[in-house]
Design an enzyme around this catalytic site. Sequence first.
Site, PDB file in Angstrom:
ATOM      1  N   SER A 132       0.808  -1.224   0.000  1.00 17.02           N
ATOM      2  CA  SER A 132       0.000   0.000   0.000  1.00 17.02           C
ATOM      3  C   SER A 132       0.840   1.272   0.000  1.00 17.02           C
ATOM      4  O   SER A 132       1.922   1.324   0.605  1.00 17.02           O
ATOM      5  CB  SER A 132      -0.873  -0.009   1.266  1.00 17.02           C
ATOM      6  OG  SER A 132      -1.423   1.266   1.497  1.00 17.02           O
ATOM      7  N   GLU A 134       0.225   3.619   1.757  1.00 19.23           N
ATOM      8  CA  GLU A 134       0.326   4.044   3.167  1.00 19.23           C
ATOM      9  C   GLU A 134       1.727   3.794   3.721  1.00 19.23           C
ATOM     10  O   GLU A 134       2.127   4.379   4.717  1.00 19.23           O
ATOM     11  CB  GLU A 134      -0.680   3.276   4.021  1.00 19.23           C
ATOM     12  CG  GLU A 134      -2.037   3.935   4.148  1.00 19.23           C
ATOM     13  CD  GLU A 134      -2.010   5.258   4.892  1.00 19.23           C
ATOM     14  OE1 GLU A 134      -1.532   5.294   6.039  1.00 19.23           O
ATOM     15  OE2 GLU A 134      -2.453   6.268   4.329  1.00 19.23           O
ATOM     16  N   TYR A 156      -1.445   0.373  10.670  1.00 17.13           N
ATOM     17  CA  TYR A 156      -1.741  -0.286   9.387  1.00 17.13           C
ATOM     18  C   TYR A 156      -0.547  -0.171   8.444  1.00 17.13           C
ATOM     19  O   TYR A 156      -0.115  -1.155   7.841  1.00 17.13           O
ATOM     20  CB  TYR A 156      -2.990   0.360   8.754  1.00 17.13           C
ATOM     21  CG  TYR A 156      -3.216  -0.058   7.311  1.00 17.13           C
ATOM     22  CD1 TYR A 156      -3.817  -1.277   7.013  1.00 17.13           C
ATOM     23  CD2 TYR A 156      -2.822   0.766   6.243  1.00 17.13           C
ATOM     24  CE1 TYR A 156      -4.012  -1.674   5.685  1.00 17.13           C
ATOM     25  CE2 TYR A 156      -3.016   0.382   4.927  1.00 17.13           C
ATOM     26  CZ  TYR A 156      -3.609  -0.837   4.652  1.00 17.13           C
ATOM     27  OH  TYR A 156      -3.797  -1.222   3.338  1.00 17.13           O
TER      28      TYR A 156
HETATM   29  P1  NAP Z   1     -11.543  -4.352   2.003  1.00 18.57           P
HETATM   30  O1  NAP Z   1     -12.710  -4.016   1.152  1.00 18.57           O
HETATM   31  O2  NAP Z   1     -11.487  -3.840   3.395  1.00 18.57           O
HETATM   32  O3  NAP Z   1     -11.421  -5.963   2.051  1.00 18.57           O
HETATM   33  C1  NAP Z   1     -10.611  -6.616   2.971  1.00 18.57           C
HETATM   34  C2  NAP Z   1     -10.855  -8.107   2.850  1.00 18.57           C
HETATM   35  O4  NAP Z   1     -10.043  -8.792   3.815  1.00 18.57           O
HETATM   36  C3  NAP Z   1     -12.305  -8.538   3.146  1.00 18.57           C
HETATM   37  O5  NAP Z   1     -12.652  -9.577   2.285  1.00 18.57           O
HETATM   38  C4  NAP Z   1     -12.210  -9.040   4.574  1.00 18.57           C
HETATM   39  O6  NAP Z   1     -13.214  -9.977   4.920  1.00 18.57           O
HETATM   40  C5  NAP Z   1     -10.858  -9.722   4.530  1.00 18.57           C
HETATM   41  N1  NAP Z   1     -10.280  -9.989   5.843  1.00 18.57           N
HETATM   42  C6  NAP Z   1     -10.126  -9.124   6.873  1.00 18.57           C
HETATM   43  N2  NAP Z   1      -9.556  -9.747   7.914  1.00 18.57           N
HETATM   44  C7  NAP Z   1      -9.337 -11.031   7.545  1.00 18.57           C
HETATM   45  C8  NAP Z   1      -8.790 -12.160   8.179  1.00 18.57           C
HETATM   46  N3  NAP Z   1      -8.356 -12.121   9.438  1.00 18.57           N
HETATM   47  N4  NAP Z   1      -8.693 -13.329   7.481  1.00 18.57           N
HETATM   48  C9  NAP Z   1      -9.170 -13.399   6.221  1.00 18.57           C
HETATM   49  N5  NAP Z   1      -9.733 -12.365   5.571  1.00 18.57           N
HETATM   50  C10 NAP Z   1      -9.808 -11.186   6.221  1.00 18.57           C
HETATM   51  O7  NAP Z   1     -10.186  -3.917   1.312  1.00 18.57           O
HETATM   52  P2  NAP Z   1      -9.893  -3.529  -0.240  1.00 18.57           P
HETATM   53  O8  NAP Z   1     -10.102  -2.081  -0.402  1.00 18.57           O
HETATM   54  O9  NAP Z   1     -10.580  -4.492  -1.115  1.00 18.57           O
HETATM   55  O10 NAP Z   1      -8.315  -3.765  -0.295  1.00 18.57           O
HETATM   56  C11 NAP Z   1      -7.765  -5.028  -0.642  1.00 18.57           C
HETATM   57  C12 NAP Z   1      -6.344  -5.126  -0.115  1.00 18.57           C
HETATM   58  O11 NAP Z   1      -5.552  -4.093  -0.680  1.00 18.57           O
HETATM   59  C13 NAP Z   1      -6.211  -4.951   1.389  1.00 18.57           C
HETATM   60  O12 NAP Z   1      -5.125  -5.757   1.815  1.00 18.57           O
HETATM   61  C14 NAP Z   1      -5.848  -3.489   1.563  1.00 18.57           C
HETATM   62  O13 NAP Z   1      -5.149  -3.293   2.769  1.00 18.57           O
HETATM   63  C15 NAP Z   1      -4.982  -3.283   0.338  1.00 18.57           C
HETATM   64  N6  NAP Z   1      -4.952  -1.929  -0.232  1.00 18.57           N
HETATM   65  C16 NAP Z   1      -6.100  -1.279  -0.492  1.00 18.57           C
HETATM   66  C17 NAP Z   1      -6.065  -0.024  -1.087  1.00 18.57           C
HETATM   67  C18 NAP Z   1      -7.328   0.720  -1.439  1.00 18.57           C
HETATM   68  O14 NAP Z   1      -7.237   1.934  -1.692  1.00 18.57           O
HETATM   69  N7  NAP Z   1      -8.479   0.067  -1.530  1.00 18.57           N
HETATM   70  C19 NAP Z   1      -4.823   0.554  -1.424  1.00 18.57           C
HETATM   71  C20 NAP Z   1      -3.651  -0.162  -1.159  1.00 18.57           C
HETATM   72  C21 NAP Z   1      -3.734  -1.421  -0.569  1.00 18.57           C
HETATM   73  P3  NAP Z   1     -14.677  -9.498   5.457  1.00 18.57           P
HETATM   74  O15 NAP Z   1     -15.465  -9.160   4.223  1.00 18.57           O
HETATM   75  O16 NAP Z   1     -15.144 -10.699   6.175  1.00 18.57           O
HETATM   76  O17 NAP Z   1     -14.443  -8.304   6.334  1.00 18.57           O
HETATM   77  O1  F7E Z   2      -8.910   8.329   4.149  1.00 17.71           O
HETATM   78  C1  F7E Z   2      -9.200  11.760   5.361  1.00 17.71           C
HETATM   79  C2  F7E Z   2      -8.298  10.839   6.139  1.00 17.71           C
HETATM   80  O2  F7E Z   2      -9.900   6.252   5.072  1.00 17.71           O
HETATM   81  C3  F7E Z   2      -8.352   9.186   3.166  1.00 17.71           C
HETATM   82  C4  F7E Z   2      -7.241   2.303   2.611  1.00 17.71           C
HETATM   83  O3  F7E Z   2      -7.822   1.648   1.514  1.00 17.71           O
HETATM   84  O4  F7E Z   2      -6.005   3.810   1.196  1.00 17.71           O
HETATM   85  C5  F7E Z   2      -6.965   3.744   2.238  1.00 17.71           C
HETATM   86  O5  F7E Z   2      -6.483   4.427   3.390  1.00 17.71           O
HETATM   87  C6  F7E Z   2      -8.067  10.557   3.759  1.00 17.71           C
HETATM   88  C7  F7E Z   2      -7.268  10.505   5.073  1.00 17.71           C
HETATM   89  O6  F7E Z   2      -8.234   6.150   3.146  1.00 17.71           O
HETATM   90  C8  F7E Z   2     -12.482  11.446   6.874  1.00 17.71           C
HETATM   91  O7  F7E Z   2      -7.756  11.482   7.289  1.00 17.71           O
HETATM   92  C9  F7E Z   2     -11.164  13.055   6.265  1.00 17.71           C
HETATM   93  O8  F7E Z   2      -6.266  11.472   5.055  1.00 17.71           O
HETATM   94  O9  F7E Z   2     -10.490   6.972   2.726  1.00 17.71           O
HETATM   95  P1  F7E Z   2      -9.489   6.887   3.787  1.00 17.71           P
HETATM   96  P2  F7E Z   2      -6.714   5.989   3.600  1.00 17.71           P
HETATM   97  O10 F7E Z   2      -6.518   6.276   5.031  1.00 17.71           O
HETATM   98  O11 F7E Z   2      -5.894   6.775   2.621  1.00 17.71           O
HETATM   99  C10 F7E Z   2      -4.738   3.212   1.509  1.00 17.71           C
HETATM  100  C11 F7E Z   2      -3.850   3.341   0.282  1.00 17.71           C
HETATM  101  C12 F7E Z   2      -4.858   1.831   2.018  1.00 17.71           C
HETATM  102  O12 F7E Z   2      -3.998   0.975   1.802  1.00 17.71           O
HETATM  103  C13 F7E Z   2      -5.953   1.581   3.007  1.00 17.71           C
HETATM  104  O13 F7E Z   2      -6.260   0.181   3.090  1.00 17.71           O
HETATM  105  O14 F7E Z   2      -9.305  11.158   4.080  1.00 17.71           O
HETATM  106  N1  F7E Z   2     -10.551  11.888   5.956  1.00 17.71           N
HETATM  107  N2  F7E Z   2     -12.345  12.812   6.826  1.00 17.71           N
HETATM  108  C14 F7E Z   2     -11.349  10.864   6.305  1.00 17.71           C
HETATM  109  N3  F7E Z   2     -11.204   9.535   6.194  1.00 17.71           N
HETATM  110  C15 F7E Z   2     -12.205   8.738   6.630  1.00 17.71           C
HETATM  111  N4  F7E Z   2     -12.106   7.397   6.496  1.00 17.71           N
HETATM  112  N5  F7E Z   2     -13.328   9.279   7.206  1.00 17.71           N
HETATM  113  C16 F7E Z   2     -13.514  10.626   7.361  1.00 17.71           C
HETATM  114  O15 F7E Z   2     -14.524  11.064   7.884  1.00 17.71           O
END
Ligand code: NAP
Ligand code: F7E
Length: 344
Positions: A132, A134, A156
Amino acid sequence: MQRRALVTGVTGQDGSYLAELLLSKGYEVHGLRRRSSTFGTQRIEHLIFGEKPQLHLHYGDLSDGNGLVRLIREIRPQEVYNLAAQSHVRVSFDQPAYTADVTAVGTLRLLEAIRDVQDDTGEQIRFYQASSSEMYGKVVETPQKETTPFYPRSPYGVAKLYGHWITVNYRESYGLHASCGILFNHESPRRGETFVTRKITRAATRIKLGLQEKLYLGNLDAQRDWGFAGDYVEGMWRMLQQDKPDDYVIATNELYSVREFCEKTFSRLDLDYQDFVEVDPRYYRPAEVDLLLGDSTKARKRLGWKPQTSFDQLVDMMVESDLELASQEKALANRDTARVRRAA
Ligand code: NAP
Ligand code: F7E
């Protein structure tokens, strides 16, 4: 020969798009699901119900190493995509040890399972790790690319950094075909409702239809590189089709603030966000990531990958989908009110 893939996190946003992509390419697709008191399979129902179920689901958890070994032995996948994680940054401050166990050590358990089964069978299992942006956290250069040093700012981010380095280490130590996709934020109508983009599109559409009055957010000045999840899963697949494993940044290379996301969403509904959005410090994070902007040149050159969906198209897609959801909610509410009136 039909290829077999195992996707952890298949019930999540990316898992659902990746399962669709792999099925469209003719794969036999297996998915790991956690046991839960509710179904939790809304995003993949179209793939598991119907006349011919296409997606094979198995109970399992990244915290259960023995279960992972058994499953990989049984499925014998050629490709494993590790998308499972406790993926919420804010929540990771409340549950740091749990996040480390699942998101960091869970990756190690899966790699160990793959190594065991690969050693026994002699059949290669290619591995994708969901790293990520992050991990860049308090960024030391902008834009961020594969060579940019990491500086995670949340439990995270730290857990993902362990998952990243242990994947690199298993590649270098044991010759695993293991690749990390360093993905910048990617969104969709299937995005979890507590991530900021979906929180905004869900609230704005409900406000438009009179179902909600205000939207409370945290830091409006945070800036992100937001792409469409459907485009990003193509990048994951391409990484595992390369002869040599490697790590790649996947990003749009464009930057917008949370405030701009609000402006765009509300104006799409002929509303002014300033009339409805209020800042609530409860949503601030103990340590914030102010800016993430990717440079995906390497993926574009080597994988031939590029985003297909613009920022405006992404916002439109999410607003349209959430407007439909809000309309259904309103229709249900109206029906219930009519029922109560009739009964009174
Ligand atoms: P998401 O919607 O939160 O999905 C997370 C998945 O992980 C869900 O299927 C969840 O199951 C499963 N999970 C959580 N804890 C688990 C455990 N202990 N054992 C097995 N499965 C578990 O996340 P996403 O947005 O699709 O992201 C997919 C991956 O990419 C994640 O690893 C995330 O950290 C990473 N990532 C996401 C982003 C982004 O912007 N979306 C960016 C960079 C990296 P449940 O449905 O049961 O909760
Ligand atoms: O926040 C700000 C918050 O929770 C984005 C995950 O998929 O991307 C995701 O992490 C920004 C942050 O995503 C609210 O402070 C303001 O600066 O949508 P977010 P994230 O933290 O960037 C990365 C790449 C991953 O890997 C992660 O799995 O938005 N923000 N107000 C808020 N964020 C949330 N959630 N809620 C608010 O009310």
